[in-house]
Design a protein around this motif. Structure first.
Motif, PDB file in Angstrom:
ATOM      1  N   ALA A  53       8.356  -6.209  -7.062  1.00 50.57           N
ATOM      2  CA  ALA A  53       8.143  -5.120  -6.110  1.00 50.57           C
ATOM      3  C   ALA A  53       6.839  -4.378  -6.385  1.00 50.57           C
ATOM      4  O   ALA A  53       6.096  -4.047  -5.455  1.00 50.57           O
ATOM      5  CB  ALA A  53       9.332  -4.160  -6.144  1.00 50.57           C
ATOM      6  N   VAL A  54       6.537  -4.133  -7.649  1.00 44.53           N
ATOM      7  CA  VAL A  54       5.297  -3.426  -7.996  1.00 44.53           C
ATOM      8  C   VAL A  54       4.072  -4.279  -7.647  1.00 44.53           C
ATOM      9  O   VAL A  54       3.108  -3.780  -7.056  1.00 44.53           O
ATOM     10  CB  VAL A  54       5.301  -3.027  -9.491  1.00 44.53           C
ATOM     11  CG1 VAL A  54       3.931  -2.561  -9.948  1.00 44.53           C
ATOM     12  CG2 VAL A  54       6.339  -1.947  -9.745  1.00 44.53           C
ATOM     13  N   VAL A  55       4.121  -5.546  -7.988  1.00 43.47           N
ATOM     14  CA  VAL A  55       2.987  -6.439  -7.683  1.00 43.47           C
ATOM     15  C   VAL A  55       2.787  -6.540  -6.170  1.00 43.47           C
ATOM     16  O   VAL A  55       1.656  -6.479  -5.667  1.00 43.47           O
ATOM     17  CB  VAL A  55       3.203  -7.836  -8.319  1.00 43.47           C
ATOM     18  CG1 VAL A  55       2.205  -8.841  -7.785  1.00 43.47           C
ATOM     19  CG2 VAL A  55       3.113  -7.733  -9.828  1.00 43.47           C
ATOM     20  N   ILE A  56       3.879  -6.672  -5.425  1.00 46.79           N
ATOM     21  CA  ILE A  56       3.783  -6.756  -3.970  1.00 46.79           C
ATOM     22  C   ILE A  56       3.233  -5.457  -3.395  1.00 46.79           C
ATOM     23  O   ILE A  56       2.362  -5.475  -2.519  1.00 46.79           O
ATOM     24  CB  ILE A  56       5.159  -7.091  -3.359  1.00 46.79           C
ATOM     25  CG1 ILE A  56       5.583  -8.495  -3.757  1.00 46.79           C
ATOM     26  CG2 ILE A  56       5.140  -6.946  -1.845  1.00 46.79           C
ATOM     27  CD1 ILE A  56       7.037  -8.801  -3.466  1.00 46.79           C
ATOM     28  N   ALA A  57       3.717  -4.323  -3.883  1.00 51.10           N
ATOM     29  CA  ALA A  57       3.246  -3.029  -3.370  1.00 51.10           C
ATOM     30  C   ALA A  57       1.762  -2.829  -3.635  1.00 51.10           C
ATOM     31  O   ALA A  57       1.028  -2.329  -2.773  1.00 51.10           O
ATOM     32  CB  ALA A  57       4.066  -1.894  -3.981  1.00 51.10           C
ATOM     33  N   VAL A  58       1.298  -3.210  -4.805  1.00 54.70           N
ATOM     34  CA  VAL A  58      -0.133  -3.079  -5.124  1.00 54.70           C
ATOM     35  C   VAL A  58      -0.955  -3.997  -4.221  1.00 54.70           C
ATOM     36  O   VAL A  58      -1.986  -3.584  -3.667  1.00 54.70           O
ATOM     37  CB  VAL A  58      -0.389  -3.378  -6.621  1.00 54.70           C
ATOM     38  CG1 VAL A  58      -1.865  -3.531  -6.906  1.00 54.70           C
ATOM     39  CG2 VAL A  58       0.213  -2.277  -7.482  1.00 54.70           C
ATOM     40  N   ALA A  59      -0.500  -5.223  -4.047  1.00 51.81           N
ATOM     41  CA  ALA A  59      -1.232  -6.170  -3.193  1.00 51.81           C
ATOM     42  C   ALA A  59      -1.273  -5.687  -1.747  1.00 51.81           C
ATOM     43  O   ALA A  59      -2.327  -5.747  -1.098  1.00 51.81           O
ATOM     44  CB  ALA A  59      -0.594  -7.552  -3.279  1.00 51.81           C
ATOM     45  N   VAL A  60      -0.160  -5.180  -1.251  1.00 49.33           N
ATOM     46  CA  VAL A  60      -0.134  -4.665   0.125  1.00 49.33           C
ATOM     47  C   VAL A  60      -0.980  -3.408   0.234  1.00 49.33           C
ATOM     48  O   VAL A  60      -1.657  -3.198   1.251  1.00 49.33           O
ATOM     49  CB  VAL A  60       1.320  -4.426   0.582  1.00 49.33           C
ATOM     50  CG1 VAL A  60       1.368  -3.667   1.891  1.00 49.33           C
ATOM     51  CG2 VAL A  60       2.051  -5.744   0.703  1.00 49.33           C
ATOM     52  N   GLY A  61      -0.982  -2.574  -0.793  1.00 52.56           N
ATOM     53  CA  GLY A  61      -1.841  -1.392  -0.780  1.00 52.56           C
ATOM     54  C   GLY A  61      -3.307  -1.769  -0.673  1.00 52.56           C
ATOM     55  O   GLY A  61      -4.070  -1.148   0.087  1.00 52.56           O
ATOM     56  N   ILE A  62      -3.725  -2.771  -1.409  1.00 51.10           N
ATOM     57  CA  ILE A  62      -5.114  -3.247  -1.324  1.00 51.10           C
ATOM     58  C   ILE A  62      -5.373  -3.840   0.065  1.00 51.10           C
ATOM     59  O   ILE A  62      -6.417  -3.596   0.671  1.00 51.10           O
ATOM     60  CB  ILE A  62      -5.399  -4.271  -2.436  1.00 51.10           C
ATOM     61  CG1 ILE A  62      -5.351  -3.577  -3.803  1.00 51.10           C
ATOM     62  CG2 ILE A  62      -6.743  -4.963  -2.222  1.00 51.10           C
ATOM     63  CD1 ILE A  62      -5.364  -4.530  -4.979  1.00 51.10           C
ATOM     64  N   TRP A  63      -4.408  -4.590   0.577  1.00 53.56           N
ATOM     65  CA  TRP A  63      -4.538  -5.199   1.897  1.00 53.56           C
ATOM     66  C   TRP A  63      -4.712  -4.130   2.980  1.00 53.56           C
ATOM     67  O   TRP A  63      -5.572  -4.232   3.848  1.00 53.56           O
ATOM     68  CB  TRP A  63      -3.311  -6.047   2.159  1.00 53.56           C
ATOM     69  CG  TRP A  63      -3.276  -6.817   3.450  1.00 53.56           C
ATOM     70  CD1 TRP A  63      -4.320  -7.127   4.270  1.00 53.56           C
ATOM     71  CD2 TRP A  63      -2.115  -7.387   4.046  1.00 53.56           C
ATOM     72  NE1 TRP A  63      -3.878  -7.864   5.337  1.00 53.56           N
ATOM     73  CE2 TRP A  63      -2.524  -8.041   5.218  1.00 53.56           C
ATOM     74  CE3 TRP A  63      -0.771  -7.428   3.692  1.00 53.56           C
ATOM     75  CZ2 TRP A  63      -1.630  -8.716   6.054  1.00 53.56           C
ATOM     76  CZ3 TRP A  63       0.103  -8.105   4.507  1.00 53.56           C
ATOM     77  CH2 TRP A  63      -0.326  -8.731   5.680  1.00 53.56           C
ATOM     78  N   VAL A  64      -3.911  -3.071   2.926  1.00 55.76           N
ATOM     79  CA  VAL A  64      -4.002  -1.986   3.909  1.00 55.76           C
ATOM     80  C   VAL A  64      -5.299  -1.215   3.734  1.00 55.76           C
ATOM     81  O   VAL A  64      -5.932  -0.819   4.719  1.00 55.76           O
ATOM     82  CB  VAL A  64      -2.767  -1.061   3.805  1.00 55.76           C
ATOM     83  CG1 VAL A  64      -2.953   0.202   4.609  1.00 55.76           C
ATOM     84  CG2 VAL A  64      -1.524  -1.802   4.253  1.00 55.76           C
ATOM     85  N   ALA A  65      -5.739  -1.006   2.490  1.00 55.04           N
ATOM     86  CA  ALA A  65      -6.991  -0.279   2.259  1.00 55.04           C
ATOM     87  C   ALA A  65      -8.187  -1.055   2.808  1.00 55.04           C
ATOM     88  O   ALA A  65      -9.132  -0.457   3.328  1.00 55.04           O
ATOM     89  CB  ALA A  65      -7.177  -0.022   0.767  1.00 55.04           C
ATOM     90  N   VAL A  66      -8.150  -2.361   2.708  1.00 56.43           N
ATOM     91  CA  VAL A  66      -9.272  -3.181   3.179  1.00 56.43           C
ATOM     92  C   VAL A  66      -9.215  -3.389   4.687  1.00 56.43           C
ATOM     93  O   VAL A  66     -10.218  -3.230   5.385  1.00 56.43           O
ATOM     94  CB  VAL A  66      -9.286  -4.543   2.443  1.00 56.43           C
ATOM     95  CG1 VAL A  66     -10.278  -5.499   3.078  1.00 56.43           C
ATOM     96  CG2 VAL A  66      -9.595  -4.338   0.975  1.00 56.43           C
ATOM     97  N   ALA A  67      -8.053  -3.765   5.209  1.00 57.26           N
ATOM     98  CA  ALA A  67      -7.956  -4.158   6.607  1.00 57.26           C
ATOM     99  C   ALA A  67      -7.320  -3.107   7.506  1.00 57.26           C
ATOM    100  O   ALA A  67      -7.351  -3.251   8.717  1.00 57.26           O
ATOM    101  CB  ALA A  67      -7.167  -5.459   6.710  1.00 57.26           C
ATOM    102  N   GLY A  68      -6.708  -2.096   6.924  1.00 58.21           N
ATOM    103  CA  GLY A  68      -6.004  -1.106   7.730  1.00 58.21           C
ATOM    104  C   GLY A  68      -4.665  -1.655   8.194  1.00 58.21           C
ATOM    105  O   GLY A  68      -4.310  -2.799   7.936  1.00 58.21           O
ATOM    106  N   GLY A  69      -3.913  -0.844   8.895  1.00 60.57           N
ATOM    107  CA  GLY A  69      -2.617  -1.285   9.408  1.00 60.57           C
ATOM    108  C   GLY A  69      -1.480  -0.472   8.810  1.00 60.57           C
ATOM    109  O   GLY A  69      -1.689   0.478   8.054  1.00 60.57           O
ATOM    110  N   ASP A  70      -0.265  -0.889   9.161  1.00 58.93           N
ATOM    111  CA  ASP A  70       0.947  -0.192   8.736  1.00 58.93           C
ATOM    112  C   ASP A  70       1.405  -0.718   7.378  1.00 58.93           C
ATOM    113  O   ASP A  70       1.689  -1.902   7.223  1.00 58.93           O
ATOM    114  CB  ASP A  70       2.030  -0.397   9.786  1.00 58.93           C
ATOM    115  CG  ASP A  70       3.310   0.351   9.470  1.00 58.93           C
ATOM    116  OD1 ASP A  70       3.232   1.394   8.789  1.00 58.93           O
ATOM    117  OD2 ASP A  70       4.379  -0.105   9.896  1.00 58.93           O
ATOM    118  N   PHE A  71       1.501   0.180   6.399  1.00 62.62           N
ATOM    119  CA  PHE A  71       1.882  -0.217   5.041  1.00 62.62           C
ATOM    120  C   PHE A  71       3.317  -0.708   4.977  1.00 62.62           C
ATOM    121  O   PHE A  71       3.607  -1.743   4.373  1.00 62.62           O
ATOM    122  CB  PHE A  71       1.681   0.966   4.077  1.00 62.62           C
ATOM    123  CG  PHE A  71       2.080   0.667   2.670  1.00 62.62           C
ATOM    124  CD1 PHE A  71       1.242  -0.046   1.835  1.00 62.62           C
ATOM    125  CD2 PHE A  71       3.301   1.087   2.166  1.00 62.62           C
ATOM    126  CE1 PHE A  71       1.599  -0.338   0.524  1.00 62.62           C
ATOM    127  CE2 PHE A  71       3.677   0.808   0.867  1.00 62.62           C
ATOM    128  CZ  PHE A  71       2.828   0.095   0.047  1.00 62.62           C
TER     129      PHE A  71
END
Length: 109
Positions: A19-37
Motif C-alpha cells: 500500500a505504501v509503495v503504491i501510494a508513493v508511486a501514484v502520488g508521483i504519477w499525479v504530481a507529474v501528470a495530474g488527475g484524481d489521486f
C-alpha cells in the motif's frame, strides 16, 4: 507464537508495504501528470493485487521445468516456504491480493 499469528503478521506487513509503495508511486504519477489521486490509487491497488496474486509464489518460474521433470518421472517441485516465509502462495493470494483488490474496488466506487 503460533504459525497462524506469524502468517497473519506477515500478510499485514506485505499489505502495508504494498500500500505504501503504491501510494508513493501514484502520488508521483499525479504530481507529474495530474488527475484524481483516489481513482488512480484504487486502480493501482487492483492491478497490484492481481499481479501479486499471479506471482505470489514460485509457480510461474517452475512451469518451464515441468516437462523435463515429468520426462524423468519426477513430481513437480514443491514450495517449502523457505527464507523465513510462513505464507504459501494461497496465503499471499487470500490475505494480501484479495484485500488489495477489495480496497481498490472500494476506492474506485
Amino acid at each position: 507464537m503460533s504459525t497462524v499469528v506469524r502468517g497473519l503478521r506477515e500478510a499485514l506487513v506485505l499489505f502495508v508495504i504494498a500500500a505504501v509503495v503504491i501510494a508513493v508511486a501514484v502520488g508521483i504519477w499525479v504530481a507529474v501528470a495530474g488527475g484524481d489521486f483516489v481513482h488512480r490509487l484504487g486502480a493501482s491497488f487492483i492491478l497490484a493485487g492481481l499481479l501479486i496474486g499471479v506471482t505470489g509464489d514460485l509457480t510461474l518460474s517452475r512451469i518451464g521445468m515441468l516437462d523435463a521433470r515429468s520426462a524423468f518421472g519426477l513430481p513437480p517441485e514443491r514450495d517449502d516456504g523457505g527464507g523465513g516465509r510462513v505464507l504459501t502462495g494461497i496465503g499471499v493470494f487470500l490475505f494480501v491480493s484479495v484485500p488489495l483488490i477489495v480496497a481498490g474496488a472500494l476506492l474506485i466506487a
